[in-house]
Design an enzyme around this catalytic site. Structure first.
Site, PDB file in Angstrom:
ATOM      1  N   ALA A   1     116.495  97.353 -38.007  1.00 12.31           N
ATOM      2  CA  ALA A   1     116.687  96.828 -39.371  1.00 12.31           C
ATOM      3  C   ALA A   1     117.748  95.729 -39.380  1.00 12.31           C
ATOM      4  CB  ALA A   1     117.119  97.961 -40.297  1.00 12.31           C
TER       5      ALA A   1
ATOM      6  N   GLU B   1     119.165 105.864 -35.484  1.00  4.89           N
ATOM      7  CA  GLU B   1     119.371 106.063 -36.933  1.00  4.89           C
ATOM      8  C   GLU B   1     120.284 107.242 -37.255  1.00  4.89           C
ATOM      9  OE1 GLU B   1     116.619 105.220 -35.458  1.00  4.89           O
ATOM     10  OE2 GLU B   1     115.684 103.595 -36.592  1.00  4.89           O
TER      11      GLU B   1
END
Ligand code: NAI
Length: 697
Positions: free
Chosen positions: A61, A125
């Site tokens: 991201a 993550e």
């Protein structure tokens, strides 16, 4: 658009071009989808290669889009992956350097994957309190098997591509390609032009001889290791969903778990800390391209507790250090401690003997200032006494070459005054390390009134080189961290006066998550330090109120672990804090002398009085411009003071409680006659933000 399109023969090559790590921001995602459409529409194109320019395939991201609507704007990552998977022409990912998070999920949407050796592969993550939310928890187990995938997802750690290639039955990579990975992927794609049906990871099954038992075992392990953090167990739940049921149901489970995590305070705290860490290096008036000075050799003055630890940081980074002392014995002792520290690491298998030898070879010692003249920077770590600092800096001014950086490790003295001892105040700066300096992450960089911008930029860069979290502080008493801790300690003292015991206060704070409560911390650092500071304050600020208990403790000679007794008793050779009858009696007598009737104080009150004491002082520090931003204060507390990571630092914690609620609590505390009403006057910035319904962030 942050992706380019070209053709090589009958293969289209889509290249992500979003430096530094090809973050999957909106324009990159759009670039991929447009490239795919162009390739689909061109009959001459028979296959597609997807790769990344520069230093990564993709790091995942785009952090600049974190928490903004752009992160979810269509085509979002899930849609891009679906488009790749649905392509009627074979899509081959050409992976190199870094493939992480959303980048790996993207690659798993391709039909084939060709990888370069040495590529770092991870789904990190969990480290920001989340789980891979674009199919990672469903696709990775399908290609790597349940156990390897679960380990990677729950730990977030990177694994090298060649290691993964060796995993039995792995389907993550189709080919390990030495040399030009894009050329290898184009060749591979050419071979697959007619391959039908195109393989999709979603069609694979996760097989395991005893998945239920394994998952139960893993659940116990992960639950035990992640007590303050919900994400690791949710990662496990999501991966478990890949074993049973359809791919689509697994995706649904992943989405629900991801969304639930997104709103937990722990995940918010971790994301805050992640961004805060990156923000620390940004100094409003010192642009990133400010030129820096070359620091090839360092000098350290003083081979005591701090000097030795400071030197080790630079030796570890391969920077030669010359250490100066007043006496040979002090040098020998200092060098001995450094060697012992390294030997302990060798014994634990954390350092190789040849590295130890190489580091020690970078260290020289001297009693003679003349030997410092080729050093590019000097860090002074002598006694905390302005007279001694004056002598040292006047001498440094004479002997150091022009342009050398002169730094002081002072923890309480005025860096501007120290700078004024020299004729080059622009070259003077504070580097406030924390003890043990070779271990603690935090480095407060003290910017003097006259410190040159390139000196500041150089020290910030050097901080990164020695792997510290560097936070800039302006000059004030105690800088950021210790200025705040003083207010925290004052409140801790009042709590004793009103009826709490040191052990009760410590337990409440440790339950909140602090590495150590204030009294255990005092015993570790030495209670005499605060005593010395309070004595100085008594002349500077005679009206400042304190509980006298800490002074009484010091009058008993109970300085802490180093004297075998402090707020607690200690057994020689051990660090266990044992509640002390002498201290209890001392506090009770003090209360009686003051006419205080003790009351029962709840853990909640303890936590909030201590944390909000930090917050109020922190607000003043931001308002005065001592810190550039509230999140810098959080980094100081997370990396230097054992503040719990899952709370994101004191300022973030206050934001999460709500500043209105913080100010209301402070009003309540002020109304308590045993407390200190002036103490609880909200800092103007805090009062203003609370009134406007805003937060520090
Ligand atoms: P220390 O007492 O362990 O070491 C000081 C060393 O400096 C001694 O070895 C002494 O022989 C040497 N020294 C004194 N005057 C000297 C001179 N004129 N020339 C050369 N060497 C001289 O003290 P420590 O704890 O290492 O502190 C050093 C500095 O670091 C102080 O300014 C202190 O405030 C600061 N500091 C200390 C921290 C701690 O936790 N101990 C934390 C952060 C900063």
């Amino acid at each position: 658009m942050s992706a380019t399109y070209e053709t090589r023969g009958n293969v289209a090559v889509i290249t992500l071009t979003n430096p530094p790590v090809n973050g999957l921001g909106y324009s990159t995602r759009l670039g991929i989808v447009n490239g795919l459409e162009q390739a689909e529409a061109d009959p001459a194109v028979k296959a597609i290669v997807l790769t990344g320019a520069g230093k990564a395939f993709s790091g995942g991201a785009d952090i600049n889009e974190f928490g903004t609507p752009k992160a979810l704007a269509e085509p979002n990552l899930l849609s891009v992956i679906l488009a790749l998977e649905a392509s009627t022409k074979p899509v081959v990912a050409a992976i190199h350097s870094v493939v992480m998070g959303g980048g790996l999920e993207l690659a798993l949407g391709c039909h084939y994957r060709v990888v370069a050796p040495g590529t770092l592969v991870a789904l990190p993550e969990v480290k920001i309190g989340l789980l891979p939310g674009a199919g990672g928890t469903q696709r990775l187990p399908r290609v790597l098997g349940l156990e390897t995938a679960l380990n990677m997802i729950v730990s977030g750690e990177a694994v090298k591509s060649e290691l993964l290639m060796q995993a039995p039955g792995q389907k993550l990579f189709d080919k390990l390609a030495d040399g030009d990975v894009v050329a290898a992927a184009v060749a591979f794609a050419t071979e697959k032009i007619d391959a039908r049906p195109l393989p999709k990871v979603r069609d694979l099954k996760v097989t395991h001889p005893n998945a239920d038992a394994y998952l139960q075992f893993a659940r116990n392990m992960v639950g035990g290791m992640s007590k303050n953090f919900p994400a690791p167990l949710k990662c496990l739940d999501a991966v478990a969903a890949s074993v049973k049921g359809s791919f689509d149901n697994g995706m649904k489970a992943e989405r629900e778990l991801f969304t639930a995590l997104m709103f937990t305070p722990e995940s918010k705290a971790l994301r805050h800390a992640f961004m805060a860490e990156r923000a620390t290096t940004k100094i409003p008036d010192v642009p990133a391209d400010t030129p820096v000075r070359d620091v090839k050799k360092l000098a350290v003055i003083g081979a005591g507790t701090m000097g030795g630890g400071i030197a080790m940081n630079f030796l570890n980074a391969g920077i030669p250090v010359v250490m100066l002392e007043m006496k040979q014995e002090a040098l020998d002792k200092g060098v001995g401690v450094i060697r012992k520290n390294y030997e302990a690491q060798v014994k634990k298998g954390k350092l190789k003997q040849d590295k130890l030898d190489a580091r020690m070879a970078l260290l020289t010692t001297t009693l003679n200032y003349g030997d410092l003249k080729d050093a590019d920077m000097v860090i002074e770590a002598v006694f905390e006494d302005m007279g001694v600092k004056e002598t040292v800096f006047k001498t440094l001014d004479e002997v150091m070459k022009p342009g050398a950086i002169l730094a002081s490790n002072t923890s309480t003295l005025d860096v501007d005054k120290i700078a004024a001892f020299t004729k080059r105040p622009q070259d003077v700066i504070g580097t406030h390390f924390f003890s043990p300096a070779n271990v603690m992450k935090l480095l407060e960089v003290i910017r003097g009134e006259k410190t040159a911008k390139d000196v500041l930029a150089t020290v910030m860069q050097l901080g990164k080189k020695i792997k510290k979290t560097t936070v800039v502080s302006g000059v004030c008493d105690g800088f950021i961290g210790n200025r705040m801790i003083e207010q925290y300690s004052r409140q801790a003292g009042y709590l004793l006066d009103e009826g709490a015991t040191p052990a009760q206060v410590d337990k409440a704070m440790e339950k909140f998550g602090m590495a150590m409560g204030p009294f255990r911390m005092g015993d570790l650092a030495g209670n005499d330090i605060g005593w010395y500071i309070r004595k100085r304050r008594a002349t500077e600020q005679p009206d400042l109120r304190y509980s006298k208990t800490a002074d009484l403790l010091c009058e008993l000679g109970r300085f802490g672990q180093k004297t075998g007794a402090g707020w607690y008793d200690y057994v020689p050779g051990k660090r266990d804090a044992i509640p002390s009858k002498i201290v209890t009696d001392m506090i009770e007598k003090y209360r009686a002398d003051q006419g205080i009737t003790p009351r029962k104080i709840s853990d909640d009150e303890i936590v909030h009085r201590l944390v909000f004491a930090l917050v109020n002082e922190g607000a003043k520090i931001v308002e005065e411009g001592i810190a550039s931003r509230a999140s810098d204060i959080d980094m100081v507390y997370l990396t230097g003071y054992g503040f719990p990571l899952h709370r994101g630092g004191p300022m973030n914690y206050a934001d999460q409680v709500g500043l209105f609620n913080v100010v209301s609590a402070m009003k309540r505390f002020a109304a308590n006659p045993a407390d200190d009403a002036t103490f609880w006057k909200p800092a103007p910035l805090l009062a203003k933000l609370a009134a406007e319904g805003k937060s520090f962030s």
